[in-house]
Scaffold this motif. Structure first.
Motif, PDB file in Angstrom:
ATOM      1  N   ALA A 158       0.792  -1.148   0.280  1.00  0.00           N
ATOM      2  CA  ALA A 158      -0.311   0.054   0.059  1.00  0.00           C
ATOM      3  C   ALA A 158       0.607   1.156   0.006  1.00  0.00           C
ATOM      4  O   ALA A 158       1.027   2.278  -0.518  1.00  0.00           O
ATOM      5  N   GLY A 159       1.937   1.112   0.629  1.00  0.00           N
ATOM      6  CA  GLY A 159       2.831   2.240   0.867  1.00  0.00           C
ATOM      7  C   GLY A 159       3.702   2.764  -0.349  1.00  0.00           C
ATOM      8  O   GLY A 159       3.959   3.420  -0.923  1.00  0.00           O
ATOM      9  N   PHE A 160       3.688   1.629  -1.012  1.00  0.00           N
ATOM     10  CA  PHE A 160       4.857   1.475  -2.798  1.00  0.00           C
ATOM     11  C   PHE A 160       3.476   2.124  -3.090  1.00  0.00           C
ATOM     12  O   PHE A 160       4.205   2.991  -3.908  1.00  0.00           O
ATOM     13  N   ARG A 161       2.467   1.718  -3.867  1.00  0.00           N
ATOM     14  CA  ARG A 161       1.895   2.255  -4.701  1.00  0.00           C
ATOM     15  C   ARG A 161       1.494   3.298  -4.185  1.00  0.00           C
ATOM     16  O   ARG A 161       1.258   4.628  -5.147  1.00  0.00           O
ATOM     17  N   GLU A 162       0.986   4.395  -3.312  1.00  0.00           N
ATOM     18  CA  GLU A 162       0.782   5.154  -2.348  1.00  0.00           C
ATOM     19  C   GLU A 162       1.714   6.410  -2.703  1.00  0.00           C
ATOM     20  O   GLU A 162       1.450   7.637  -3.023  1.00  0.00           O
ATOM     21  N   PHE A 163       2.984   5.532  -2.913  1.00  0.00           N
ATOM     22  CA  PHE A 163       4.494   6.903  -2.397  1.00  0.00           C
ATOM     23  C   PHE A 163       4.179   6.848  -4.988  1.00  0.00           C
ATOM     24  O   PHE A 163       4.848   8.532  -5.138  1.00  0.00           O
ATOM     25  N   PHE A 164       4.450   5.945  -5.638  1.00  0.00           N
ATOM     26  CA  PHE A 164       4.565   6.172  -6.857  1.00  0.00           C
ATOM     27  C   PHE A 164       3.276   6.796  -7.389  1.00  0.00           C
ATOM     28  O   PHE A 164       3.311   7.771  -8.280  1.00  0.00           O
ATOM     29  N   ALA A 165       2.480   6.755  -6.710  1.00  0.00           N
ATOM     30  CA  ALA A 165       0.804   7.445  -7.242  1.00  0.00           C
ATOM     31  C   ALA A 165       0.827   9.090  -6.279  1.00  0.00           C
ATOM     32  O   ALA A 165       0.797   9.643  -7.297  1.00  0.00           O
ATOM     33  N   THR A 166       1.907   9.332  -5.773  1.00  0.00           N
ATOM     34  CA  THR A 166       2.229  10.962  -5.187  1.00  0.00           C
ATOM     35  C   THR A 166       3.235  11.588  -6.011  1.00  0.00           C
ATOM     36  O   THR A 166       2.551  12.335  -6.891  1.00  0.00           O
ATOM     37  N   VAL A 167       4.378  10.505  -6.573  1.00  0.00           N
ATOM     38  CA  VAL A 167       5.212  11.305  -6.862  1.00  0.00           C
ATOM     39  C   VAL A 167       4.254  11.220  -8.736  1.00  0.00           C
ATOM     40  O   VAL A 167       4.484  12.912  -8.835  1.00  0.00           O
ATOM     41  N   SER A 168       3.770  10.522  -8.758  1.00  0.00           N
ATOM     42  CA  SER A 168       2.751  10.849 -10.370  1.00  0.00           C
ATOM     43  C   SER A 168       2.060  11.923 -10.445  1.00  0.00           C
ATOM     44  O   SER A 168       1.412  12.460 -11.742  1.00  0.00           O
ATOM     45  N   SER A 169       1.570  11.832  -9.354  1.00  0.00           N
ATOM     46  CA  SER A 169       0.460  12.952  -9.445  1.00  0.00           C
ATOM     47  C   SER A 169       1.205  14.544  -9.216  1.00  0.00           C
ATOM     48  O   SER A 169       0.902  15.670  -9.984  1.00  0.00           O
ATOM     49  N   HIS A 170       2.686  14.690  -8.807  1.00  0.00           N
ATOM     50  CA  HIS A 170       3.381  15.721  -9.184  1.00  0.00           C
ATOM     51  C   HIS A 170       4.025  16.152 -10.352  1.00  0.00           C
ATOM     52  O   HIS A 170       3.977  17.016 -10.361  1.00  0.00           O
ATOM     53  N   ILE A 171       4.589  14.222 -10.617  1.00  0.00           N
ATOM     54  CA  ILE A 171       4.962  14.855 -11.308  1.00  0.00           C
ATOM     55  C   ILE A 171       5.406  14.182 -12.725  1.00  0.00           C
ATOM     56  O   ILE A 171       4.769  13.207 -12.501  1.00  0.00           O
ATOM     57  N   SER A 172       5.816  14.698 -13.712  1.00  0.00           N
ATOM     58  CA  SER A 172       6.159  13.317 -14.563  1.00  0.00           C
ATOM     59  C   SER A 172       6.889  13.331 -15.421  1.00  0.00           C
ATOM     60  O   SER A 172       8.175  14.475 -15.705  1.00  0.00           O
ATOM     61  N   SER A 173       8.242  11.995 -14.689  1.00  0.00           N
ATOM     62  CA  SER A 173       9.663  11.693 -15.181  1.00  0.00           C
ATOM     63  C   SER A 173      10.089  10.885 -15.794  1.00  0.00           C
ATOM     64  O   SER A 173       9.251   9.903 -15.590  1.00  0.00           O
ATOM     65  N   THR A 174      11.183  11.006 -16.029  1.00  0.00           N
ATOM     66  CA  THR A 174      12.550   9.766 -16.847  1.00  0.00           C
ATOM     67  C   THR A 174      13.787   9.812 -15.927  1.00  0.00           C
ATOM     68  O   THR A 174      14.158  10.423 -15.947  1.00  0.00           O
ATOM     69  N   VAL A 175      13.839   8.306 -15.361  1.00  0.00           N
ATOM     70  CA  VAL A 175      15.715   8.708 -14.464  1.00  0.00           C
ATOM     71  C   VAL A 175      16.154   8.222 -16.021  1.00  0.00           C
ATOM     72  O   VAL A 175      15.188   6.886 -16.701  1.00  0.00           O
ATOM     73  N   GLU A 176      16.800   8.554 -15.900  1.00  0.00           N
ATOM     74  CA  GLU A 176      18.315   7.888 -16.989  1.00  0.00           C
ATOM     75  C   GLU A 176      19.434   8.022 -16.008  1.00  0.00           C
ATOM     76  O   GLU A 176      20.589   9.057 -15.443  1.00  0.00           O
ATOM     77  N   PRO A 177      19.354   6.396 -15.904  1.00  0.00           N
ATOM     78  CA  PRO A 177      21.237   5.527 -15.309  1.00  0.00           C
ATOM     79  C   PRO A 177      22.252   6.103 -15.913  1.00  0.00           C
ATOM     80  O   PRO A 177      22.261   5.954 -17.256  1.00  0.00           O
ATOM     81  N   GLU A 178      22.915   6.501 -15.075  1.00  0.00           N
ATOM     82  CA  GLU A 178      24.185   6.841 -15.920  1.00  0.00           C
ATOM     83  C   GLU A 178      25.246   5.488 -15.087  1.00  0.00           C
ATOM     84  O   GLU A 178      25.891   5.100 -15.908  1.00  0.00           O
TER      85      GLU A 178
END
Length: 127
Positions: A45-65
């Motif tokens: 539930a915490g995992f889902r909440e975290f990613f839903a909250t992130v997604s509600s604030h930002i649209s982003s792409t992680v670019e591993p270096e």
């Protein structure tokens, strides 16, 4: 490391079910509580909440270096780029993700980004 790469792919594709299938039921996620989505999150539930909250604030792409494996941990150093949903402001931040993998499942994730930069583009100023 395959689990971490699979997690990035699932997140990039917006496939919450595929991402959730990679995590342990008691996963813990930690990120600075200065950010609207930060703090401590536990369990599916915490995992889902975290990613839903992130997604509600930002649209982003992680670019591993760089990605390193150290025992049961995988450390990814890279950038996250995207936009703030509320105001359209772009961002580009250095970031580090520290993943802990146990028996093929993600048991912990620590996320470090440039808090001040995020607070500025979110329009929340210095906190």
């Amino acid at each position: 490391m395959e689990v971490v790469y699979a997690a990035y792919e699932a997140i990039r594709n917006g496939d919450a079910a595929a991402a959730a299938a990679l995590v342990h039921p008691e996963i813990t996620i930690r990120q600075s509580d200065r950010l609207p989505w930060g703090g401590f999150h536990q369990g599916l539930a915490g995992f889902r909440e975290f990613f839903a909250t992130v997604s509600s604030h930002i649209s982003s792409t992680v670019e591993p270096e760089a990605v390193y494996q150290a025992g049961d941990r995988v450390v990814q150093v890279g950038r996250t780029r995207g936009i703030v949903r509320a105001n359209g402001r772009p961002f580009d931040s250095h970031e580090v993700h520290i993943w802990r993998i146990t028996d093929g499942l993600i048991t912990a994730l620590e996320i470090y980004v440039e808090d001040e930069m995020f607070l500025a583009v979110l329009g929340e100023g210095s906190a």
